[in-house]
Design a protein around this motif. Structure first.
Motif, PDB file in Angstrom:
ATOM      1  N   PRO A 162     -25.355  21.471  17.216  1.00 18.63           N
ATOM      2  CA  PRO A 162     -26.701  20.920  17.176  1.00 18.63           C
ATOM      3  C   PRO A 162     -27.499  21.391  18.516  1.00 18.63           C
ATOM      4  O   PRO A 162     -28.711  21.516  18.467  1.00 18.63           O
ATOM      5  CB  PRO A 162     -26.373  19.390  17.325  1.00 18.63           C
ATOM      6  N   SER A 163     -26.807  21.529  19.591  1.00 20.34           N
ATOM      7  CA  SER A 163     -27.282  22.233  20.566  1.00 20.34           C
ATOM      8  C   SER A 163     -27.940  23.478  20.627  1.00 20.34           C
ATOM      9  O   SER A 163     -29.040  23.983  21.129  1.00 20.34           O
ATOM     10  CB  SER A 163     -26.726  21.849  22.067  1.00 20.34           C
ATOM     11  N   ASN A 164     -27.356  24.336  19.767  1.00 21.41           N
ATOM     12  CA  ASN A 164     -27.441  25.685  19.724  1.00 21.41           C
ATOM     13  C   ASN A 164     -28.847  25.794  18.829  1.00 21.41           C
ATOM     14  O   ASN A 164     -29.344  26.742  18.937  1.00 21.41           O
ATOM     15  CB  ASN A 164     -26.181  26.347  18.771  1.00 21.41           C
ATOM     16  N   LEU A 165     -29.364  24.660  18.081  1.00 18.63           N
ATOM     17  CA  LEU A 165     -30.477  24.732  17.307  1.00 18.63           C
ATOM     18  C   LEU A 165     -31.565  25.203  18.410  1.00 18.63           C
ATOM     19  O   LEU A 165     -32.840  25.678  17.963  1.00 18.63           O
ATOM     20  CB  LEU A 165     -30.776  23.352  16.767  1.00 18.63           C
TER      21      LEU A 165
ATOM     22  N   PHE B 228     -34.464  27.549  17.156  1.00 16.44           N
ATOM     23  CA  PHE B 228     -34.964  27.049  15.922  1.00 16.44           C
ATOM     24  C   PHE B 228     -36.042  25.634  16.034  1.00 16.44           C
ATOM     25  O   PHE B 228     -36.703  25.670  15.546  1.00 16.44           O
ATOM     26  CB  PHE B 228     -33.953  26.755  14.878  1.00 16.44           C
ATOM     27  N   TYR B 229     -35.592  25.161  17.052  1.00 13.22           N
ATOM     28  CA  TYR B 229     -36.480  24.058  17.486  1.00 13.22           C
ATOM     29  C   TYR B 229     -36.808  23.899  19.023  1.00 13.22           C
ATOM     30  O   TYR B 229     -36.067  24.349  19.827  1.00 13.22           O
ATOM     31  CB  TYR B 229     -35.934  22.667  17.187  1.00 13.22           C
ATOM     32  N   PRO B 230     -37.962  23.524  19.481  1.00 14.96           N
ATOM     33  CA  PRO B 230     -38.442  23.350  20.794  1.00 14.96           C
ATOM     34  C   PRO B 230     -37.697  22.453  21.518  1.00 14.96           C
ATOM     35  O   PRO B 230     -37.467  22.751  22.867  1.00 14.96           O
ATOM     36  CB  PRO B 230     -39.872  23.164  20.779  1.00 14.96           C
TER      37      PRO B 230
ATOM     38  N   GLU C 181     -35.788  16.708  18.661  1.00 12.73           N
ATOM     39  CA  GLU C 181     -36.238  17.326  17.302  1.00 12.73           C
ATOM     40  C   GLU C 181     -35.254  17.887  16.404  1.00 12.73           C
ATOM     41  O   GLU C 181     -34.981  17.818  15.204  1.00 12.73           O
ATOM     42  CB  GLU C 181     -37.339  18.268  17.400  1.00 12.73           C
ATOM     43  N   ALA C 182     -34.479  18.616  17.108  1.00 16.76           N
ATOM     44  CA  ALA C 182     -33.336  19.442  16.566  1.00 16.76           C
ATOM     45  C   ALA C 182     -32.459  18.357  15.982  1.00 16.76           C
ATOM     46  O   ALA C 182     -31.914  18.421  14.974  1.00 16.76           O
ATOM     47  CB  ALA C 182     -32.643  20.383  17.402  1.00 16.76           C
TER      48      ALA C 182
END
Length: 821
Positions: A246-249, A255-257, A261-262
């Motif tokens: 999830p943190s990789n997002l 992919f998310y700011p 949000e991610a």
């Protein structure tokens, strides 16, 4: 009788506060004393045994289990593994923890992470050892069997709750957190998805783990296919994130700011449990609290995820312990006699006889028992991997031959590595380090220069990073192990101006930046803290004993020579590290050729997590066997196979290609256009998918195919395929009968040259004939039609063939399917 697990989950969900529910989204769920809920953690690794909990039964690596082609065996292994998980989980007295070298987590979860069902498309994949097969049907069948064992037979209580890994198109370690994999629609529906769908629809899977990578531009942790496929197949599946996914997002994929949000996007996509920040739930709780406050998620979204996680727990009987049929499993189940016997059976069943020009099985030499030389680093060792448990005991190949084949004479084990001493001068003093056994393990994608291990001859320990800040180097490691391997070294030639032939030694595969070895003036200690080559000490490598010369001398005096080559699962081909070649490390190839020149009748045993391009060996070595790292009984199993006590019957779960240059790029997932896997490949193959020899022979006949319809004019629903197989040799043996299909319409778009549709491992006495029957669902003949956006069964002629491999199919029959009306 207690209410069913779903009702238990619903009741508990209704009693949790919003804050408690948010806390349950992290991998480490806190206790809720007012409801009698204990702390809980998702995830106990069970790839081929209980991992990181202490000494447990170690079965062959998953790719070795795949080589058995034996559903019942996989089910029994899953049953044994889940029984041992229960034992660790239900060990309040700590009997299983005493004196354990690895220790274990405070909670051994009944949520079992495994098996891995990613098809083994590319043999260079670092995690090749973790999958079952390059074929999605075989992968699904074996995964279903393993999960059935993990789940247990009770209609309501699961022994453990299996989680499949890793969704989707995860077959690459290089830049895996940011790699965007393009998967064509046909490949997606015909190759990638079926391996997951089979076990899920069989009802033996409780969850799935998304992979790190992106697929067609979208990270897997927020991919629409989580809902469109996984939750359409089973709405109750609990989706557990991969570590840090999830943190990789935000941090890797951008992919998310922001994390709130991610995390919200992942939750709405279907991810329920967040494996982040080790045992610290605070960041996850903070992100979801913020997401809820900002209306990025609703409480209903949170409820959906938490209900799945509560159901995961309820299914194991946690909330109704008095009715749990597995509650009496205790420490006596771990490495019990039955599990030891099963480990041997699995190790035997996974051995593949690749070639045999009459050398095997071994017999005493003509002049009497002159002995056996076992040559190679792996001949006297049993290695584990990152997902192994701690070995309760280990039988090496040399040990196995010494114990199981006394008629062959004495067994001598020779490492084949050079014995070296490192010399250095510093502060006006001369220093000598060693002697060490020096292994050159070759290169990888992540490290394009060879990496080396240095094993102290006296203690047997490996030179490793040590000290409070791991800035010292000493021979203190009993094995090459750990997530960050601290026993690997690179040798750089000193600048030409030195003109001494000296080397600069660099620590390799370190978590931090590269550091160089230097000898500390005064103390003579080895320090791994020099920041540049200029600061590094120059070492001269003195070869005291040539490993090749020692091996040749041993071979020259033996009746039988067994050369054992392969990989260490922690080096150059493992999680985070892809191979850059199918070739053996150059030093191993040199050793093999030298010994073959001295003893042409040698036997080559490959103990390896993946295939090799061994073209020279195939041409010059009379007998070759392959096994994955086989666990605690590797040596006994191999000795029994070499001597004919056991007749090898494993079959290759992957194609063995002739050269690395033949393979498409690692990120190329277009198996049709790029001709990947046995289904489409027209390349030169050393050994085809499904290949494996025996000490006996088999013949096929009487192949028939009968279409089955619900009514006279109805569409064909299934095909009953029947064949006979006969043992035409002189000894008992097992044959893996394999059924393949081929759509024979030349005007059709590209379809598989061969597609596995069934397999059965049968035991036959000499002269015995047995009928083997397959029920082939017509839907399994379908191909993905882009225009209709679905799988369709094309009308026309299909060839069905049976035999002992994808390339040897002596019995065939055609089947005409009419167009649907």
């Amino acid at each position: 009788m207690p209410p069913p697990p779903a009702a238990q989950a619903d009741l508990l969900l209704s009693q949790l506060t919003t804050a408690e529910k948010i806390a349950f989204l992290h991998q480490h769920q806190p206790a809720v004393p007012r409801l009698g809920l204990a702390a809980f953690v998702t995830g106990c690794e069970v790839l081929h045994g209980v991992c990181r909990a202490g000494r447990a039964t170690v079965f062959p690596q998953a790719v070795g289990l795949g080589a058995t082609w034996d559903r019942d065996l996989l089910r029994r292994v899953g049953e044994a593994v889940s029984t041992e998980v229960r034992a660790f989980h239900q060990d309040p007295a700590g009997a299983l923890v005493a004196n354990e070298p690895q220790g274990r987590a405070p909670i051994v979860s009944l949520n079992a992470w495994g098996p891995v069902v990613n098809p083994l498309r590319d043999p260079r994949w670092g995690r090749n050892e973790e999958g079952y097969s390059e074929d999605p049907y075989a992968t699904a069948q074996l995964a279903e069997a393993y999960c059935r064992g993990l789940r247990g037979d009770d209609p309501q209580v699961w022994r453990t709750t299996p989680v499949l890994k890793h969704f989707l198109a995860h077959n690459l370690e290089t830049d895996r957190a940011t790699a965007d994999i393009t998967v064509p629609e046909r490949t997606l529906h015909e190759y990638e998805l079926p391996a997951f769908r089979g076990p899920i629809e069989a009802g033996v899977v409780a969850g799935v783990m998304p992979a790190y990578n992106l697929v067609n531009g979208v990270p897997n942790h927020v991919h629409p296919l989580l809902a469109e496929c996984l939750h359409s197949w089973d709405p109750d599946l609990a989706l557990c994130s991969d570590q840090g996914g999830p943190s990789n997002l935000v941090e890797r994929e951008a992919f998310y700011p922001a994390h709130a949000e991610a995390h919200a996007a992942a939750l709405k996509a279907g991810v329920d449990s967040y494996t982040e920040n080790d045992e610290d739930p605070a960041p996850t709780v903070e992100r979801f609290t913020e997401a809820l406050a900002q209306d990025l998620v609703s409480e209903s979204d949170i409820d959906t995820a938490v209900r799945r996680l509560l159901l995961l727990r309820a299914r194991t009987g946690e909330f109704a312990p008095d009715t749990d049929p597995y509650r009496m499993i205790d420490a006596d189940a771990v490495v019990c006699a039955a599990h030891r016997e099963l480990a041997l059976a699995a190790a035997q069943a996974s051995i593949v006889l690749l070639k045999n020009d009459g050398v095997l099985p071994l017999a005493p030499g003509p002049g009497g028992p002159g002995g056996v030389a076992v040559i190679g680093h792996l001949g006297s060792r049993v290695l584990t991997d990152w997902y192994s448990g701690a070995l309760p005991y280990a039988v090496s190949i040399a040990d196995g031959l010494a114990g199981a084949a006394p008629q062959l004479g004495p067994v001598i084990a020779v490492d084949g590595a050079d014995t070296i001493v490192l010399h250095a001068e510093t502060g006006g003093r001369t220093h000598a380090f060693g002697p060490y056994r020096h292994q050159d393990w070759g290169t990888s994608v992540q490290c394009p220069v060879p990496v080396h291990t240095l094993q102290d001859v006296v203690s047997g320990n490996y030179l490793s990073l040590t000290g409070p800040e791991e800035t010292e180097a000493a021979a203190v490691a009993g094995s090459v192990d750990g997530w960050f391997v601290k026993e690997l070294w690179e040798f750089e030639p000193a600048p030409a101006a030195d003109e001494t032939g000296s080397r600069i030694i660099v620590r390799s595969n370190a978590e931090t930046s590269r550091r160089y070895l230097q000898v500390e003036p005064g103390t003579g200690r080895l320090l791994a803290d020099a920041e540049s080559p200029d600061q590094a000490t120059r070492f001269r490598l003195e070869v005291r004993i040539s490993g090749v010369d020692e091996a040749v001398a041993a071979a020259d005096g033996a009746d039988h020579v067994i050369v054992v080559l392969g990989n260490d699962p922690h080096i150059n081909g493992r999680e985070t590290i892809d191979r850059d070649s199918l070739a053996l490390p150059a030093r191993q190839e040199e050793l093999l050729r030298a010994v073959a020149a001295a003893h042409p009748g040698l036997v080559l045993v490959l103990v390896a997590s993946y295939p090799y391009a061994i073209d020279w060996a195939v041409e010059h070595v009379p007998a070759i066997l392959w096994t994955a790292h086989g666990g605690q009984e590797l040596g006994t199993a191999m000795a029994r196979s070499l001597t004919g006590v056991h007749n090898p019957a494993g079959r290759l779960p992957q194609t063995w290609y002739a050269a690395t240059a033949q393979l498409p790029a690692p990120q190329d997932y277009d198996i049709i256009g790029s001709q990947w896997t046995y289904q489409y490949s027209r390349r030169d193959h050393l050994f085809p998918f499904g290949h494996g020899l025996s000490y006996t022979t088999f013949a096929y006949g009487d192949l028939t195919a009968r279409p089955n319809r619900a009514g006279e004019h109805a569409a064909v629903e299934s095909v009953t395929v029947r064949a006979t197989v006969t043992n035409t040799g002189r000894c008992p043996g097992q044959e893996v009968v394999q059924l393949y299909s081929h759509y024979a319409d030349p005007e059709a778009p590209p379809t598989p040259l061969r597609k596995l549709q069934g397999f059965s491992r049968v035991t036959l006495a000499p002269g015995e004939t047995r009928a083997v029957t397959f029920e082939l669902a017509a839907a399994n003949l379908a191909h993905y039609a882009s225009a209709q956006e679905r799988l369709v069964v094309l009308p026309g002629r299909y060839e069905l063939a049976v035999g002992g491999s994808s390339a040897v199919l002596p019995a065939a029959v055609t089947l005409d399917l009419p167009a649907a009306t």
